[in-house]
Design an enzyme around this catalytic site. Structure first.
Site, PDB file in Angstrom:
ATOM      1  N   ARG A 137      14.567   1.040  -5.869  1.00 24.47           N
ATOM      2  CA  ARG A 137      13.208   1.196  -6.389  1.00 24.47           C
ATOM      3  C   ARG A 137      13.236   1.754  -7.804  1.00 24.47           C
ATOM      4  O   ARG A 137      14.151   2.482  -8.178  1.00 24.47           O
ATOM      5  CB  ARG A 137      12.399   2.128  -5.479  1.00 24.47           C
ATOM      6  CG  ARG A 137      12.389   1.725  -4.012  1.00 24.47           C
ATOM      7  CD  ARG A 137      11.867   0.308  -3.790  1.00 24.47           C
ATOM      8  NE  ARG A 137      10.504   0.146  -4.217  1.00 24.47           N
ATOM      9  CZ  ARG A 137       9.432   0.484  -3.497  1.00 24.47           C
ATOM     10  NH1 ARG A 137       9.578   0.975  -2.289  1.00 24.47           N
ATOM     11  NH2 ARG A 137       8.220   0.306  -3.970  1.00 24.47           N
ATOM     12  N   ASN A 195       6.113   4.710  -4.132  1.00 24.78           N
ATOM     13  CA  ASN A 195       6.736   4.815  -5.453  1.00 24.78           C
ATOM     14  C   ASN A 195       5.808   5.384  -6.525  1.00 24.78           C
ATOM     15  O   ASN A 195       6.272   5.997  -7.480  1.00 24.78           O
ATOM     16  CB  ASN A 195       7.249   3.438  -5.881  1.00 24.78           C
ATOM     17  CG  ASN A 195       8.384   3.545  -6.879  1.00 24.78           C
ATOM     18  OD1 ASN A 195       9.051   4.571  -6.968  1.00 24.78           O
ATOM     19  ND2 ASN A 195       8.578   2.496  -7.652  1.00 24.78           N
ATOM     20  N   ARG A 229       9.762   9.053  14.567  1.00 23.28           N
ATOM     21  CA  ARG A 229      10.471   8.764  13.315  1.00 23.28           C
ATOM     22  C   ARG A 229       9.622   9.068  12.078  1.00 23.28           C
ATOM     23  O   ARG A 229      10.087   8.876  10.960  1.00 23.28           O
ATOM     24  CB  ARG A 229      10.898   7.287  13.273  1.00 23.28           C
ATOM     25  CG  ARG A 229      12.124   6.975  14.122  1.00 23.28           C
ATOM     26  CD  ARG A 229      12.638   5.558  13.879  1.00 23.28           C
ATOM     27  NE  ARG A 229      11.861   4.549  14.581  1.00 23.28           N
ATOM     28  CZ  ARG A 229      11.110   3.628  13.979  1.00 23.28           C
ATOM     29  NH1 ARG A 229      11.012   3.600  12.662  1.00 23.28           N
ATOM     30  NH2 ARG A 229      10.449   2.744  14.687  1.00 23.28           N
ATOM     31  N   LYS A 268       2.138   5.005   6.368  1.00 23.94           N
ATOM     32  CA  LYS A 268       1.847   3.608   6.044  1.00 23.94           C
ATOM     33  C   LYS A 268       1.702   2.742   7.287  1.00 23.94           C
ATOM     34  O   LYS A 268       1.599   1.516   7.186  1.00 23.94           O
ATOM     35  CB  LYS A 268       2.963   3.059   5.137  1.00 23.94           C
ATOM     36  CG  LYS A 268       3.097   3.839   3.834  1.00 23.94           C
ATOM     37  CD  LYS A 268       4.341   3.460   3.072  1.00 23.94           C
ATOM     38  CE  LYS A 268       4.571   4.431   1.922  1.00 23.94           C
ATOM     39  NZ  LYS A 268       5.900   4.249   1.293  1.00 23.94           N
ATOM     40  N   PRO A 299       0.813  -1.209   0.000  1.00 25.68           N
ATOM     41  CA  PRO A 299       0.000   0.000   0.000  1.00 25.68           C
ATOM     42  C   PRO A 299       0.848   1.261   0.000  1.00 25.68           C
ATOM     43  O   PRO A 299       2.007   1.233   0.378  1.00 25.68           O
ATOM     44  CB  PRO A 299      -0.705  -0.091   1.338  1.00 25.68           C
ATOM     45  CG  PRO A 299       0.310  -0.739   2.217  1.00 25.68           C
ATOM     46  CD  PRO A 299       1.214  -1.560   1.362  1.00 25.68           C
ATOM     47  N   GLU A 300       0.237   2.358  -0.408  1.00 23.02           N
ATOM     48  CA  GLU A 300       0.773   3.652  -0.010  1.00 23.02           C
ATOM     49  C   GLU A 300      -0.190   4.167   1.051  1.00 23.02           C
ATOM     50  O   GLU A 300      -1.159   3.482   1.408  1.00 23.02           O
ATOM     51  CB  GLU A 300       0.942   4.572  -1.228  1.00 23.02           C
ATOM     52  CG  GLU A 300       1.955   3.972  -2.203  1.00 23.02           C
ATOM     53  CD  GLU A 300       2.487   4.894  -3.290  1.00 23.02           C
ATOM     54  OE1 GLU A 300       2.351   6.119  -3.149  1.00 23.02           O
ATOM     55  OE2 GLU A 300       3.045   4.375  -4.269  1.00 23.02           O
TER      56      GLU A 300
END
Length: 259
Positions: free
Chosen positions: A249, A161, A120, A51, A2-3
């Site tokens: 990627r 991506n 983070r 995410k 997923p994004e």
DNA sequence: GCCCTATGTTAAA
DNA sequence: TTAACCTAGGGCT
């Protein structure tokens, strides 16, 4: 795979179907052995940040990250089906079922550990209260390329991506430009573009990024400017779409529209 | 059925 | 920079 928009949809499903109820939590596969610590307790709420999915059970917070293989299966049942394949975690409330397979992370966190995870994570364009300024500052200070910065979850969370490629195309910005060399108004415009586009993804389940095709009826083949279109003509200029590997990627861009 | 690929991240080298 | 994680869909045979 997923994004951020997908994870926000999952959080919405949990809030709708499982929240404010005592939820059965088991691990048919056995690899989430801590399930017994929250099994049968109340799910207070669910929340997505980038995410990451957080399920706030009364005794502890459950963090789930799908990684590249993870999948959710939501369904309604009359009689509870046997788990198919390796089910890491199974959530049941009434006749509502959610099976989790193959996640990178499915773990209970202490308050302190939860805070460490939050620390983070960069601002999430899908969170109206998140801090755009933090994103602008991190990009302005960095010599790392904007293509890499958009994928760095500590810089901006939820972009992957597909959105990276499409957002940079829409900004006519070359992905190799170091963050500090991108004019701040362009960085701000990328943020605002994400703020505008990603809710369409949450609403429809599709990453809609193409001007004129921003509806759920968009066919898969028409959906993107760049993603998986290497070698095909750019929709704006006809130039073949470029591809290269950047930090493991695939990076898609149009060398003419993104000089 | 077989092979490749994937919207991701971490840890070790 | 590379390996590991280890599911599922798609294209092929």
């Amino acid at each position: 795979m997923p994004e951020g928009h997908t994870v926000h949809r999952t959080a919405n499903q949990f809030n709708k179907k499982f929240a404010k109820a005592k939820v059965s939590v088991t691990s048919p596969q056995g690899r989430f052995s801590d399930s017994s610590l929250i099994n049968g307790t109340t799910l207070v709420s669910a929340k997505a940040i980038g995410k990451q999915l957080f399920l706030f059970f009364e005794p502890a917070v459950l963090r789930i990250h799908l990684g590249i293989y993870g999948k959710w299966g939501f369904s309604e049942f009359e009689s509870l089906p046997e788990p198919k394949g390796q089910v890491r975690a199974r959530f049941v409330n009434g006749n509502q079922l959610a099976d989790l397979r193959g996640p990178t992370a499915c773990e209970l966190l202490s308050t302190e550990q939860y805070q460490q995870v939050l620390d983070r994570l960069g601002p999430d364009p899908l969170d109206p209260s998140s801090d755009k300024q933090r994103f602008l500052e991190k990009v302005a200070r960095s010599s790392v390329t904007i293509g890499q910065l958009l994928m760095d979850q500590s810089v901006i969370s939820g972009i992957g991506n597909v959105y990276r490629a499409e957002l940079l195309f829409r900004a006519n910005l070359n992905p190799h430009t170091p963050g500090k060399l991108v004019p701040s108004e362009i960085v701000g415009a990328i943020w605002e573009d994400a703020v505008a586009l990603m809710p369409l993804g949450v609403k429809t389940g599709y990453m809609l990024t193409r001007e004129g095709f921003l509806t759920a009826k968009t066919k898969k083949i028409d959906r993107y400017y760049l993603y998986k279109r290497e070698g095909l003509p750019c929709r704006e200029c006809g130039n073949p779409i470029s591809i290269e590997i950047l930090a493991t990627r695939k990076l898609y861009f149009c060398s003419r529209c993104q000089p």
